[in-house]
Design a protein around this motif. Structure first.
Motif: not given
Lengths: 752, 276, 156
Positions: B105, B107-109
């Motif tokens: 999560q 790394r998605h942001r």
């Protein structure tokens, strides 16, 4: 066909996986319309006198409905010198202690306003270290002459170990940990026009909470209704109601509005009770042939700042279960609970029994190492044998049933103990950096040890469906499914026609609830008794309808219908017909199961760890477990309880500790700092089944909620020590952090 | 917890972002993925009055080669970097490190620019960029300038960026065929590094061994002088000043730095040509 | 400020305070209470939702940052006719939930994991779930659920 013992997917799940549970912060009940939001202002200092509190700026802030301190509270708190106030008055005794309450219109205003409450603290010496606390140099409570809140040091029998060839002694810390349910504490409440308070509370025991609320608010229990909605985990730390709940009920009455409260995680980690927190001095003695002759356990329980369960109950269970699964002729236990400027300690999954097991299982390994015998063999020599049950221990426990050696042999066989020992030797021989450790723990624990009863009511409705009201209060255990399975079997009614209800004090006025792994054995047994009574009554009604003698009719559980015995073709009457014919009172039985006896689940765990001898990092590779709690109603949830218990037990051994600095500031007050165990620190679990019934309840079942926690902690700790035994390491404290393991290796190499 | 109130502004161009930063001065903060800043704001350890959201600047999300150099847009997310084929081929150390940060999560942001500008000595990317001899490209009212990674991290959470500058690009020399390794020592995989070591060829970056990410210069000098990895690694703690905490003392971290540097150097030596 | 966010396939337009976190936009503004808050530090993952199809922790995203984007919560996974998403079904079949509090976030994280790695190993599932805490299950059955949902042997 019986569903007992078959894998039944939980009836609880559908809502939880589609729209989510109805936890207290999710509730949108009409009674809560217009609710104000609450936040407690908490002490940032471990020990201080409160100089003054200035709430004037806070009261002027936008959206504020009220700001209250102890001076505003017009309700009495517990008498006595160590009574815990609802809000701190004059003095704070731990970081996180509630000092003031802020109410605002919008939840986003809470923290803004809380920052404006200006409290002047005059710091006192913080009592954190147990020896410091025992010394009484600084006292937590005026009017006392000691910080000891329970128990006392007693002179030990000097001759206890006289005939022993080998005596080993060591002081061991069973560290303080945070229960940390994923859902923090929360409540919502409203006073009705009828003058009654309704509180939705994240609790394991609505009825106990009701009595605490009524007592605190000075009202009759009948004027308080507590509802436990879905509860996002408790692990013992949501037993009853905490002081905050009383203050919320008071504040709602004061401002005449519904009030909602949902604490932050930082609050949860500092102000929800912690668990464990004992220091043990173990002394074990025996012969070189492996026979243990005497065991002494001295417990100092850190009770935290106020005496809750840590003052007596937890060390009491530790005392009771001290000798574990062994027939040790002489056992001595002394316990003391001492107050410190830390968060109060209370129940956490196991509550006193994990501590007892950790102490004796570490002691057995120390003894085994001293006489140079395999730890499995030492245990076998000393186990209480199956034919000795019921067995009364020197510490006063009356064990019901047990197959301790069989459990140990089962995990050693399933784990491939001999092969693992060979691999361990091979790595040691080769000088591998990553070494292997095998840890064994054999355990027995006590469930439903509280001695209180439980309630259960079964109604057969006119449409033939069944509604059962249980005093148990599940919060994740899947008990609705298990109870519905029991009733389905008993009544021959399909599970989808059975509804289980719990947790509303208006529906279930008298009950105890869920803790101590008591729910199935008590909540299940009492429903069975209620079911038996319903069936007895139904038999008479059915006989009437079938125009036969009650002695001649029987319940055909395959069809869920009543028939004349041996004459199925002679017609049947359904549950609906029976219920409809039951008259005005309906077909119902309400039972209080008071004659309860505790049971003693047991098991054995084998842990396999790898330790990197250069960095000190210990990784759990395998854990093989027998957790025998008698016959299994639903293997799905039974295994689930074991899995969860294993994880929390492993967490204590390897990772988790609630820490304070010397001034009493918590250093693990967020989930970024508290090393809550995650999926990557755990292996797949290897469960081995055994089922030895108890004789002490109608179902033959024992509790499974805490068992695996109790076995896994010492198994993993013993494994870490075992990995380094060839280097001369004899003990490593929990949690076995990389630094601690590295230090132990260094110390051993340097002969320390 | 809830952040202290602030005003949210959104920039649709780099120039607009620079202008907003100039307008708000010390009271303004850039918001990219927000995964360094928002957690601090929620704990009320940071309370900017204005957040300037630059996430809409999609043209700052790229990885491309520019001759022998790999150019990375500052708003590239860890997840993108970890899976980017160009980066995996030409700068595999950075691609690998991006995949070791936080959790999926996060790394998605989280963005590379955000991590570098935040300048946490315990973060993974800064040390990897140091070892990669990276260059940071900042844009301010006066245009663009390049800052070598070695001159970028000044103090804990303090960089060479001016208050009205933002990072727009990160450039590293292509790492094709250079051995690399990343050792991140944690108690749990989710944790920040107790100590970390990023090795690229004979360059060594250290995580959490000082107030800023640092190079293990004594190790690098020894390697350049012909020392073998084991010998060189013994020097990894020279000149370091790691945090001293109950669960990880300074002495323990220094020991770890030596062990991990040794392992990283051995692994890097065995990983030529590079690949994930 | 005014935000326009597509939530579970429906466009929502609301006036919010600038500091509104996405999780509170979902829970309090829209009343979608399945998504839970379990910490203050972006640690627990109980608030995980999909943002443009990828898992994010909605406690660390401003509603303003989601303006113009697409959000999916566990309420949006179930089909029109009430049929369960394979991940939802697998969580129940494998007993991958107990108290249920981490479950919506855990399910959404799992959906995202499988979108990026349709056939993971058990160890890969564990690593990909590192940002989602569960206190009840010990994770074993959660890993099994993700394996079942991936159409593979549960035991890997």
């Amino acid at each position: 066909m019986s569903v007992m013992g078959t894998r039944v997917v939980r009836i609880e799940d559908h809502k939880l996986i589609t729209s989510g549970g109805s936890y207290v912060d999710d509730l949108r009940e009409p009674e809560l319309t217009g609710a104000v939001h609450a936040m407690f202002v908490r002490s940032p200092i471990a020990h201080a006198r409160i100089g003054s509190i200035d709430v004037s700026a806070a009261r002027e802030a936008p959206g504020v409905v009220g700001v209250f301190t102890a001076d505003d509270l017009d309700i009495a708190f517990a008498p006595g010198p160590t009574g815990e106030p609802w809000l701190a008055r004059d003095r704070v005794r731990y970081v996180g202690e509630p000092v003031a309450l802020v109410l605002t219109e919008h939840p986003y205003q809470l923290a803004d306003v809380a920052e404006l409450v200006d409290i002047d603290y005059d710091p006192l010496d913080a009592v954190i270290d147990l020896d410091d606390a025992l010394s009484g140099r600084t006292l937590l409570f005026d009017g006392t002459d000691s910080n000891v809140a329970g128990g006392k040091a007693k002179p030990f029998d000097e001759k206890l170990f006289d005939d022993c060839e080998v005596v080993v002694t060591r002081t061991i810390t069973n560290q303080r940990v945070a229960p940390a349910p994923l859902e923090v504490r929360g409540a919502a409440c409203a006073w009705g026009e009828d003058g009654r308070l309704t509180m939705w509370l994240s609790t394991q025991n609505a009825q106990i909470a009701r009595d605490i609320l009524a007592g605190g608010l000075g009202v009759d229990p009948g004027t308080v209704r507590v509802i436990a909605p879905d509860v996002g985990g408790g692990f013992g730390a949501k037993i009853g109601a905490d002081p905050e709940a009383v203050v919320l009920g008071w504040a709602s009455r004061r401002v005449g509005r519904p009030v909602r409260w949902f604490e932050t995680r930082s609050e949860n980690l500092t102000a929800m009770t912690h668990g464990r927190g004992q220091r043990h001095t173990v002394t074990i003695g025996g012969r070189r042939d492996g026979t243990v002759l005497a065991y002494r356990l001295e417990v100092v329980q850190d009770a935290g700042a106020y005496p809750r369960a840590g003052a007596g109950m937890l060390p009491g269970f530790t005392r009771l279960m001290a000798p574990g699964v062994y027939r040790i002729p002489r056992v001595e236990v002394a316990t003391r609970s001492v107050l410190t400027n830390t968060t109060p300690i209370a129940a956490y999954r196991g509550a006193g029994r994990p501590e007892a097991t950790a102490a004796i299982e570490r002691a057995m390994d120390l003894f085994a190492a001293e006489i140079g015998m395999d730890p499995a063999e030492v245990r076998r020599i000393n186990f209480i044998r199956p034919e000795e049950f019921p067995y009364t221990t020197p510490s006063g426990a009356s064990y019901d049933t047990g197959e301790y050696a069989k459990a140990l042999d089962a995990v050693l066989s399933a784990g491939g103990y001999a092969e693992l020992r060979a691999e361990q030797a091979r790595r040691r021989e080769a000088g591998d950096v990553v070494v292997l450790g095998l840890g064994i723990a054999a355990y027995v624990e006590i469930t439903a040890g509280d001695g209180m009863g439980e309630s259960g009511r079964v109604d057969v409705n006119p449409d033939g469906t069944v509604t059962a009201y249980t005093g148990s209060s599940p919060h994740g255990q899947g008990l609705h499914t298990s109870l519905a399975m029991l009733l389905s079997d008993q009544f021959g009614v399909p599970m989808d026609k059975i509804t289980i209800r719990h947790g509303d004090t208006d529906e279930v006025p008298k009950a105890v609830g869920t803790f101590a792994s008591r729910s199935l054995q008590l909540g299940g047994s009492v429903l069975k008794q209620a079911g038996d009574q319903v069936i007895e009554r139904a038999k008479e009604i059915a006989a009437n309808l079938l125009e036969a003698s009650p002695d001649d009719v029987e319940l055909n559980v395959d069809q869920g219908a009543w028939q004349v015995r041996g004459a199925p073709s002679g017609g049947t009457v359904t549950w609906a017909q029976v219920a409809a014919a039951a008259g005005e009172d309906g077909l119902s039985a309400d039972v209080w199961y008071g004659d309860v006896q505790p049971t003693f689940p047991f098991g054995a765990h084998l842990a396999v760890v790898e330790v990197d001898t250069l960095t000190g990092k210990a990784v759990l590779r395998r854990i093989i477990a027998v957790d025998d709690a008698g016959p299994v109603v639903n293997p799905v949830t039974f295994q689930g309880q074991r899995h969860g218990g294993l994880a929390q037990g492993v967490a204590q051994a390897l990772l988790e500790e609630m820490s304070y600095d010397a001034d009493g500031n918590p250093t693990t007050a967020t989930l970024a700092d508290y090393p809550f165990i995650t999926a990557t620190e755990l292996p797949d679990f290897e469960l081995v089944d055994m089922a030895t019934p108890t004789t002490r309840n109608p179902l033959g079942v024992k509790g499974i909620g805490e068992a695996a926690t109790i076995g896994s902690t010492p198994a993993v700790q013993n494994a870490v020590v075992d990995a380094l035994a060839h280097l001369g390491v004899r003990h490593i404290e929990m949690p076995a952090t990389p630094q601690r393991v590295w230090q132990a290796i260094n110390d051993a190499r340097e002969g320390r | 917890m809830i952040p202290v109130g602030f005003s949210y502004r959104r920039a649709s161009t780099v120039d607009e972002a620079v202008g907003l930063l100039g307008e708000y001065g010390d009271e303004g903060k850039l918001l990219a993925g927000g995964h360094s800043l928002l957690p601090l704001m929620k704990l009320r350890l940071a309370a900017p009055e204005v957040l300037v959201d630059i996430a809409p600047l999609a043209d700052l999300r790229y990885v491309r080669t520019d001759g022998d150099t790999v150019a990375i847009g500052a708003l590239s997310r860890y997840h993108d970097l970890h899976h980017d084929e160009v980066l995996r081929q030409h700068a595999p150390l950075l691609a690998h490190v991006a995949g070791a940060i936080g959790d999926p999560q996060v790394r998605h942001r989280g963005t590379i620019g955000g991590s570098l500008a935040h300048a946490d000595a315990a973060a993974d990317l800064p040390a990897a960029l140091l070892a990669s001899d990276g260059v940071l490209v900042a844009q301010g009212p006066g245009g663009r300038r390049e800052i070598p990674a070695g001159e970028f991290f000044l103090d804990p959470f303090t960089t060479a960026l001016q208050p009205d500058e933002l990072l727009v690009e990160i450039r590293v020399p292509g790492q094709d065929g250079v051995g690399w390794a990343f050792e991140k020592f944690t108690r749990r995989s989710i944790d920040w590094a107790i100590v970390g070591v990023a090795v690229l060829g004979q360059s060594v970056g250290l995580i959490n061994m000082a107030g800023t990410p640092i190079r293990a210069t004594r190790v690098e000098e020894a390697l350049a002088g012909g020392a073998n990895p084991a010998e060189a690694a013994e020097l990894a703690a020279e000149g370091t000043s790691p945090p001293d905490e109950p669960h990880a003392s300074a002495a323990y971290r220094q020991h770890l730095a030596r062990v991990l540097t040794g392992r990283a150097l051995e692994r890097a030596a065995g990983r030529v040509p590079a690949g994930l | 400020m005014k935000v326009t966010i597509e939530v579970n396939g429906r466009s929502t337009v609301e006036e919010v305070e600038d500091r509104t976190l996405l999780v509170h936009y979902l829970r309090d503004t829209l009343g979608l209470t399945a998504t839970n808050v379990g910490c203050d530090t972006t640690s627990c993952g109980a608030c995980t939702v999909l943002l443009d199809g990828e898992s994010v922790k909605s406690c660390t995203v401003l509603a303003a940052q989601a303006d113009g984007h697409r959000v999916t919560t566990v309420e949006g996974l179930t089909g029109e006719g009430g049929e369960l998403h394979p991940v939802q079904r697998a969580f129940s079949n494998q007993h991958g939930l107990q108290c249920g509090f981490c479950t919506p976030g855990m399910i959404m994280a799992s959906v995202s994991i499988l979108a990026e790695n349709p056939k993971p190993t058990r160890q890969e599932v564990r690593e990909a779930l590192e940002g989602n805490l569960c206190r009840c299950t010990g994770y074993h059955n959660i890993v099994s659920a993700v394996m079942e949902a991936s159409g593979q042997e549960v035991d890997g």
